[in-house]
Design a protein around this motif. Structure first.
Motif, PDB file in Angstrom:
ATOM      1  N   MET A   1       0.842  -1.186   0.000  1.00 31.63           N
ATOM      2  CA  MET A   1       0.000   0.000   0.000  1.00 31.63           C
ATOM      3  C   MET A   1       0.886   1.248   0.000  1.00 31.63           C
ATOM      4  O   MET A   1       1.915   1.278   0.669  1.00 31.63           O
ATOM      5  CB  MET A   1      -0.892   0.015   1.237  1.00 31.63           C
ATOM      6  N   PRO A   2       0.457   2.283  -0.686  1.00 30.23           N
ATOM      7  CA  PRO A   2       1.261   3.518  -0.708  1.00 30.23           C
ATOM      8  C   PRO A   2       1.181   4.270   0.611  1.00 30.23           C
ATOM      9  O   PRO A   2       0.214   4.161   1.354  1.00 30.23           O
ATOM     10  CB  PRO A   2       0.605   4.331  -1.829  1.00 30.23           C
ATOM     11  N   ASP A   3       2.225   5.032   0.872  1.00 26.67           N
ATOM     12  CA  ASP A   3       2.245   5.926   2.017  1.00 26.67           C
ATOM     13  C   ASP A   3       1.269   7.073   1.722  1.00 26.67           C
ATOM     14  O   ASP A   3       1.201   7.571   0.595  1.00 26.67           O
ATOM     15  CB  ASP A   3       3.675   6.470   2.197  1.00 26.67           C
ATOM     16  N   PHE A   4       0.518   7.504   2.730  1.00 32.13           N
ATOM     17  CA  PHE A   4      -0.466   8.569   2.549  1.00 32.13           C
ATOM     18  C   PHE A   4       0.152   9.810   1.931  1.00 32.13           C
ATOM     19  O   PHE A   4      -0.404  10.417   1.019  1.00 32.13           O
ATOM     20  CB  PHE A   4      -1.122   8.921   3.896  1.00 32.13           C
ATOM     21  N   ASP A   6       2.745  10.048   0.050  1.00 29.07           N
ATOM     22  CA  ASP A   6       3.127   9.816  -1.339  1.00 29.07           C
ATOM     23  C   ASP A   6       1.923   9.919  -2.266  1.00 29.07           C
ATOM     24  O   ASP A   6       2.064  10.157  -3.460  1.00 29.07           O
ATOM     25  CB  ASP A   6       3.775   8.436  -1.486  1.00 29.07           C
ATOM     26  N   MET A   7       0.742   9.723  -1.710  1.00 30.36           N
ATOM     27  CA  MET A   7      -0.479   9.801  -2.512  1.00 30.36           C
ATOM     28  C   MET A   7      -0.814  11.243  -2.891  1.00 30.36           C
ATOM     29  O   MET A   7      -1.520  11.478  -3.863  1.00 30.36           O
ATOM     30  CB  MET A   7      -1.652   9.185  -1.734  1.00 30.36           C
TER      31      MET A   7
END
Length: 135
Positions: A1-4, A6-7
Motif C-alpha cells: 500500500m502507498p504511504d499517505f 506519497d499519494m
C-alpha cells in the motif's frame, strides 16, 4: 500500500518530508510565487541549498528569520538554520504538524557569514547534512 503522503505529493516542502527528523540547511533564496491556482494566491517561498522543494514562508518562520538575521532578506542568504516539525494548529483549531525554523547552534551565524566562511562551533551532535536530506 502507498504511504499517505506519497499519494498527495506537493511542489512545496511539508512537515511529512522531514520524516520525523531535524535538518541543517543553508538559505539560498527567497521569492514570491503563485502557490495556488484557484483562487490565485501569491506567497513568499524560501529555498535552501541541496533541496529540490522550497518552503512556503509563514509569518512565524519569517519572524524567526528576521529575528535571527535581520529585516533585510538579502542577509538571510548563506545563513544556516534547522528545519523541524512542531505541533501546531490549523486556522480552524485542529492539531497538525507544521514546519518550523530555529537557529543552528552548531554554526556561528552573522551578517558577514556566507556558506563559504561559516565557522563551526562545538555543540550538540551534528544534524544530518544537506546532502542527506530526504526531500
Amino acid at each position: 500500500m502507498p504511504d499517505f503522503n506519497d499519494m498527495f505529493p506537493s511542489k512545496y516542502m511539508k512537515s511529512a518530508d522531514l520524516k520525523g527528523g531535524e535538518f541543517r540547511v543553508c538559505v539560498s533564496g527567497i521569492q514570491q510565487e503563485q502557490v495556488q491556482d484557484s483562487p490565485p494566491e501569491q506567497r513568499w517561498v524560501i529555498y535552501f541549498q541541496s533541496t529540490e522543494k522550497g518552503m512556503i514562508l509563514n509569518v512565524t518562520n519569517g519572524r524567526m528569520l528576521a529575528n535571527l538575521f535581520g529585516q533585510d532578506t538579502d542577509s538571510w542568504i548563506g545563513q544556516y538554520v534547522v528545519l523541524y516539525a512542531a505541533q501546531t494548529q490549523t486556522p480552524d483549531g485542529k492539531p497538525t504538524l507544521g514546519l518550523r525554523i530555529r537557529k543552528d547552534i552548531t554554526v556561528q551565524n552573522s551578517p558577514e557569514a556566507t556558506a563559504q566562511n561559516i565557522s563551526v562551533q562545538e555543540g550538540p551532535p551534528s544534524l544530518p547534512e544537506e546532502g542527506d536530506l530526504p526531500f
